[in-house]
Design a protein around this motif. Structure first.
Motif, short mmCIF file in Angstrom:
data_model
loop_
_atom_site.label_atom_id
_atom_site.label_comp_id
_atom_site.label_asym_id
_atom_site.label_seq_id
_atom_site.Cartn_x
_atom_site.Cartn_y
_atom_site.Cartn_z
N GLY A 281 30.63 32.35 26.72
CA GLY A 281 31.97 32.63 26.22
C GLY A 281 31.94 33.32 24.87
N LEU A 282 31.00 32.93 24.01
CA LEU A 282 30.89 33.57 22.71
C LEU A 282 30.45 35.01 22.84
CD1 LEU A 282 31.13 33.09 19.67
CD2 LEU A 282 28.73 32.40 19.66
N VAL A 283 29.52 35.27 23.74
CA VAL A 283 29.06 36.64 23.96
C VAL A 283 30.18 37.50 24.50
CG1 VAL A 283 27.54 38.08 25.36
CG2 VAL A 283 26.63 36.06 24.22
N GLU A 284 30.99 36.97 25.40
CA GLU A 284 32.09 37.75 25.97
C GLU A 284 33.12 38.10 24.92
OE1 GLU A 284 33.40 35.31 29.17
OE2 GLU A 284 31.79 35.93 30.50
N ILE A 285 33.33 37.21 23.96
CA ILE A 285 34.28 37.48 22.88
C ILE A 285 33.75 38.57 21.96
CG2 ILE A 285 35.27 36.49 20.77
CD1 ILE A 285 35.51 33.86 22.31
N LEU A 286 32.44 38.55 21.71
CA LEU A 286 31.88 39.46 20.72
C LEU A 286 31.37 40.77 21.33
CD1 LEU A 286 29.75 36.92 18.65
CD2 LEU A 286 31.97 37.88 18.03
N GLN A 287 31.18 40.80 22.65
CA GLN A 287 30.51 41.94 23.27
C GLN A 287 31.31 43.23 23.09
OE1 GLN A 287 27.47 41.63 24.83
NE2 GLN A 287 27.50 43.84 24.72
N PRO A 288 30.70 44.28 22.55
CA PRO A 288 31.43 45.54 22.38
C PRO A 288 31.69 46.23 23.71
CG PRO A 288 29.12 45.82 21.77
CD PRO A 288 29.32 44.36 22.02
N PHE A 289 32.65 47.13 23.68
CA PHE A 289 33.09 47.86 24.88
C PHE A 289 32.20 49.08 25.07
CE2 PHE A 289 36.57 50.78 26.63
CZ PHE A 289 36.44 50.28 27.92
N VAL A 290 31.57 49.21 26.23
CA VAL A 290 30.68 50.32 26.52
C VAL A 290 31.20 51.03 27.77
CG1 VAL A 290 28.33 51.02 27.06
CG2 VAL A 290 28.74 49.11 25.50
N VAL A 291 31.25 52.36 27.74
CA VAL A 291 31.84 53.14 28.83
C VAL A 291 30.82 54.16 29.34
CG1 VAL A 291 33.66 54.74 29.47
CG2 VAL A 291 34.14 52.91 27.86
N SER A 292 30.77 54.31 30.66
CA SER A 292 29.96 55.35 31.29
C SER A 292 30.90 56.22 32.11
CB SER A 292 28.89 54.72 32.18
OG SER A 292 28.16 55.72 32.86
N LEU A 293 30.88 57.55 31.88
CA LEU A 293 31.82 58.46 32.53
C LEU A 293 31.07 59.55 33.30
CD1 LEU A 293 34.34 59.05 29.59
CD2 LEU A 293 34.58 57.49 31.50
N PRO A 294 31.71 60.06 34.35
CA PRO A 294 31.11 61.22 35.04
C PRO A 294 31.18 62.45 34.14
CG PRO A 294 33.30 60.75 35.92
CD PRO A 294 32.95 59.61 35.00
N ARG A 401 38.66 51.38 41.86
CA ARG A 401 38.36 50.07 41.29
C ARG A 401 37.14 50.13 40.37
NH1 ARG A 401 41.45 45.59 42.33
NH2 ARG A 401 43.16 46.17 43.71
N ALA A 402 36.15 50.92 40.73
CA ALA A 402 34.96 51.05 39.89
C ALA A 402 35.30 51.69 38.55
CB ALA A 402 33.89 51.87 40.61
N ALA A 403 36.14 52.74 38.58
CA ALA A 403 36.53 53.41 37.35
C ALA A 403 37.35 52.48 36.46
CB ALA A 403 37.32 54.68 37.67
N LEU A 404 38.29 51.75 37.04
CA LEU A 404 39.12 50.84 36.24
C LEU A 404 38.29 49.69 35.68
CD1 LEU A 404 42.40 50.70 38.37
CD2 LEU A 404 41.87 52.11 36.38
N ALA A 405 37.30 49.21 36.45
CA ALA A 405 36.43 48.15 35.95
C ALA A 405 35.62 48.61 34.75
CB ALA A 405 35.49 47.68 37.07
N THR A 406 35.25 49.91 34.74
CA THR A 406 34.52 50.45 33.59
C THR A 406 35.33 50.29 32.32
OG1 THR A 406 33.35 52.06 34.96
CG2 THR A 406 33.55 52.57 32.62
N PHE A 407 36.66 50.37 32.44
CA PHE A 407 37.53 50.22 31.28
C PHE A 407 38.13 48.81 31.21
CE2 PHE A 407 37.14 54.73 31.59
CZ PHE A 407 37.29 55.21 30.30
N GLN A 408 37.42 47.84 31.83
CA GLN A 408 37.73 46.41 31.75
C GLN A 408 39.03 46.02 32.46
OE1 GLN A 408 37.40 45.36 27.57
NE2 GLN A 408 35.18 45.23 27.71
N PHE A 409 39.42 46.79 33.47
CA PHE A 409 40.52 46.38 34.34
C PHE A 409 39.92 45.99 35.68
CE2 PHE A 409 42.73 49.41 31.45
CZ PHE A 409 43.64 48.50 30.90
#
Length: 498
Positions: A281-294, A401-409
Motif C-alpha cells: 500500500g505504501l508503494v502504491e501511494i508513492l509510486q510515480p506515474f510512468v507512461v509508454s506510448l506508441p 482498455r490497454a491504453a486507458l490502463a496505461t493512464f491508470q484507468f
C-alpha cells in the motif's frame, strides 16, 4: 509552510479549520495572532471595488469628504491620512496598477487574484493562509507573489502546486490518506526525501513478500514431513510392531502438536501477509506515474506548422498579434510565452483553425489535437471508454482498455463518466484518449493544461508528454512544467511592443 497533496485530500478544508470556518471532528486547533486568508476563487459583487475588497471604502469616502470640506470635526479626528498612500503601496508591491475605485468585475482573473493577495496582507496579519495564490497569474504575477512571500516576516501556510513557489518554503507538509508528514526545506528537499522513501518502501515490500513466501515454504515443508511421519507410524501400527496404548498416545500427541503448529503457522503467515500488504500500500501511494506510448512516426525533416506575417485578434484596427512568423519542423517543442492579455490563447485558436487570422498565412500540415484545462474534446455525458473509442475509430476493445490502463484507468475506472472527473483525472483522460490510440496526433497543442491540477496530476502529465515523440506547442505560465517538457524554442508575445 507549503501544504501539498492530491486534490480532494483536504488541503482547503484544513485551511477552513485553521481560520475557524468549520470545526474539527476531533482534536484541537490553537491559533496565536491575527489570521488573513486568500481563497482560490475571489467572490465579488457586480459593483464591488478595490476599496471594498480591502475593507476601506468608508474610510476613503471620509477622506473625500474631508478634502471637499464636508467632514465634521469628529470625523476628521478619526481620519486615516496615510490610507491612500499605504493602499497604493500595497497594490504596487503586488504589481497591480489600478486605483481603489476600480471595479473588480472589470479586472481579469489574474488581476483579481493580485488584488486579493494585496488585500490579505494590507492589515499586517501575523499568519497568511493562501489557497493556490498563483493560479491564473502570468509570469510577472507569479514573480510578484514569490517576492511578496520572500519579504513577508509573518507566518504563512500556502496550498499550491506551483513548484517554483514551493521551492521558497521553509517546510513542506504533505497530506495523504495516511495523515500528514512534514519535510524540512522547499520543494527540492521534499522530493529528494520522497525518492528515498519510495526506495525504502520498495525494499520493504520486497523483503516482506520474500519473508511471507519463505514462511509459506517452510510451513509447507513441515506439513509434508509431519504427513510422512504419520504415514510411517500408520504403517508400523499395521505391522504390529508397537503396543496399541503407545500408538494411541502418539496419535493424540501428533494431533495436538499438529493442530498447534498449524494454528501457529496460520497466525505467523497472516502477520507476514499483513506486513506485505502494508508495504504494498505504501508503494502504491508513492509510486510515480510512468507512461509508454506508441510512436507517432513524425519524420525529423517534415514541416509541421508555418506562420507567415500573421496578425490575429478580434478587431482589425487593434490586433493582439502583429507580424508573427515562425515554423515548426519535425518533433520540435515550442513554448509560447507572454503576460496575460498578450494573445497566447488567441494565437492557438488561429493555429488550429478555430479563428481566422486578420492577415498573413497559417499552414498546418499534420494531424493535430488540442488539450486545455476544460478538455473540450471530451464529451462529459459519456464514459472515458466511449470517448476513447469515439476519438480513435477502429480501435478494438482490448486496445482501448490497454491504453486507458496505461493512464491508470483500469477496469471500472474506465467506465466513469467524464463529467464526474476531477481536473487531474480529466486531463489524464484527455491524454489517454489523444495519445493512447494506435495513431497519436503528430502535433499536440496545450493551452494552460496544469491550472487547478495538484502536483501528482501535473507530474502524471509530464510523464505522458515525456513519452510523446511528436511535435509539441504549449502555452503555460508554469516555468517548471515548461522546463520539464524539454522546450527547444520559445516565442514571446509582448503587448507593450504592439
Amino acid at each position: 509552510m507549503g501544504l501539498v497533496g492530491r486534490n480532494g485530500v483536504g488541503k482547503s478544508t484544513l485551511l477552513k479549520i485553521i481560520r475557524g470556518q468549520i470545526a474539527p471532528t476531533s482534536g484541537r486547533v490553537s491559533v496565536q495572532g491575527k489570521v488573513s486568508s486568500l481563497e482560490q476563487t475571489v467572490q465579488i459583487g457586480p459593483e464591488d471595488t478595490i476599496a471594498d475588497l480591502f475593507g476601506v471604502a468608508s474610510h476613503l469616502a471620509l477622506l473625500c469628504r474631508a478634502a471637499a470640506g464636508d467632514a465634521s470635526g469628529d470625523e476628521l479626528a478619526d481620519a486615516d491620512w496615510t490610507l491612500e498612500a499605504r493602499l497604493a503601496a500595497s497594490l504596487e508591491r503586488i504589481g497591480l496598477q489600478v486605483g481603489p475605485e476600480a471595479r473588480l468585475a472589470d479586472l481579469s482573473g489574474g488581476q483579481r487574484t493580485r488584488a486579493a493577495l494585496a488585500a490579505v496582507t494590507f492589515h499586517d496579519p501575523d499568519i497568511l493562509l493562501l489557497d493556490e495564490p498563483t493560479n491564473n497569474l502570468d509570469r510577472a504575477g507569479r514573480d510578484a507573489v514569490r517576492a511578496l512571500l520572500q519579504d513577508w516576516r509573518g507566518g504563512a501556510v500556502v496550498v499550491s502546486h506551483d513548484r517554483e513557489l514551493l521551492e521558497d518554503m521553509d517546510a513542506i507538509v504533505e497530506l495523504t490518506s495516511l495523515g500528514a508528514s512534514r519535510y524540512s526545506g522547499g520543494w527540492s528537499a521534499y522530493r529528494a526525501r520522497k525518492d528515498i522513501e519510495l526506495e525504502a518502501a520498495a525494499h520493504e515490500l520486497e523483503s516482506a513478500e520474500r519473508a511471507a513466501a519463505s514462511a509459506r515454504r517452510r510451513d509447507q515443508e513441515k506439513a509434508e514431513r509431519r504427513d510422512r511421519r504419520d504415514s510411517a507410524g500408520a504403517r508400523q501400527a499395521k505391522g504390529g510392531g508397537m503396543p496399541r496404548i503407545l500408538l494411541g498416545a502418539r496419535k493424540n500427541q501428533a494431533e495436538v502438536s499438529g493442530g498447534a503448529q498449524a494454528k501457529s503457522a496460520e497466525r505467523r503467515q497472516a502477520e507476514l501477509d499483513a506486513a506485505a500488504a502494508r508495504a504494498r500500500g505504501l508503494v502504491e501511494i508513492l509510486q510515480p506515474f510512468v507512461v509508454s506510448l506508441p510512436p507517432t512516426g513524425l519524420a525529423s525533416g517534415r514541416t509541421v506548422l508555418r506562420l507567415d506575417d500573421v496578425a490575429a485578434g478580434y478587431d482589425p484596427a487593434r490586433p493582439l498579434i502583429e507580424g508573427l512568423s515562425f515554423a515548426m519542423t519535425g518533433p520540435e517543442r515550442i513554448a509560447i510565452l507572454g503576460p496575460n492579455g498578450s494573445g497566447k490563447s488567441t494565437l492557438l485558436k488561429v493555429i488550429v483553425g478555430d479563428l481566422a487570422p486578420l492577415r498573413g498565412q497559417v499552414t498546418l500540415s499534420v494531424p493535430t489535437a488540442t488539450l486545455d484545462q476544460r478538455m473540450d474534446l471530451l464529451d462529459p455525458a459519456t464514459t472515458i471508454r466511449d470517448n476513447f473509442l469515439r476519438l480513435n475509430p477502429g480501435a478494438t476493445e482490448n486496445a482501448c482498455r490497454a491504453a486507458l490502463a496505461t493512464f491508470q484507468f483500469r477496469a471500472d475506472a474506465a467506465l466513469m463518466n467524464v463529467g464526474t472527473l476531477s481536473g487531474g483525472q480529466m486531463l489524464r483522460a484527455g491524454l489517454a484518449c489523444v495519445l493512447g490510440g494506435p495513431k497519436p496526433p503528430l502535433l499536440l497543442v496545450l493551452d494552460e493544461p496544469t491550472n487547478h491540477l495538484d502536483l501528482e496530476a501535473i507530474q502524471a502529465v509530464e510523464a505522458g508528454l515525456a513519452a510523446y515523440d511528436g511535435a509539441l506547442l504549449v502555452v503555460s505560465h508554469d516555468q517548471t512544467f515548461v522546463a520539464a517538457l524539454g522546450i527547444q524554442q520559445t516565442i514571446s508575445l509582448d503587448p507593450v511592443s504592439r
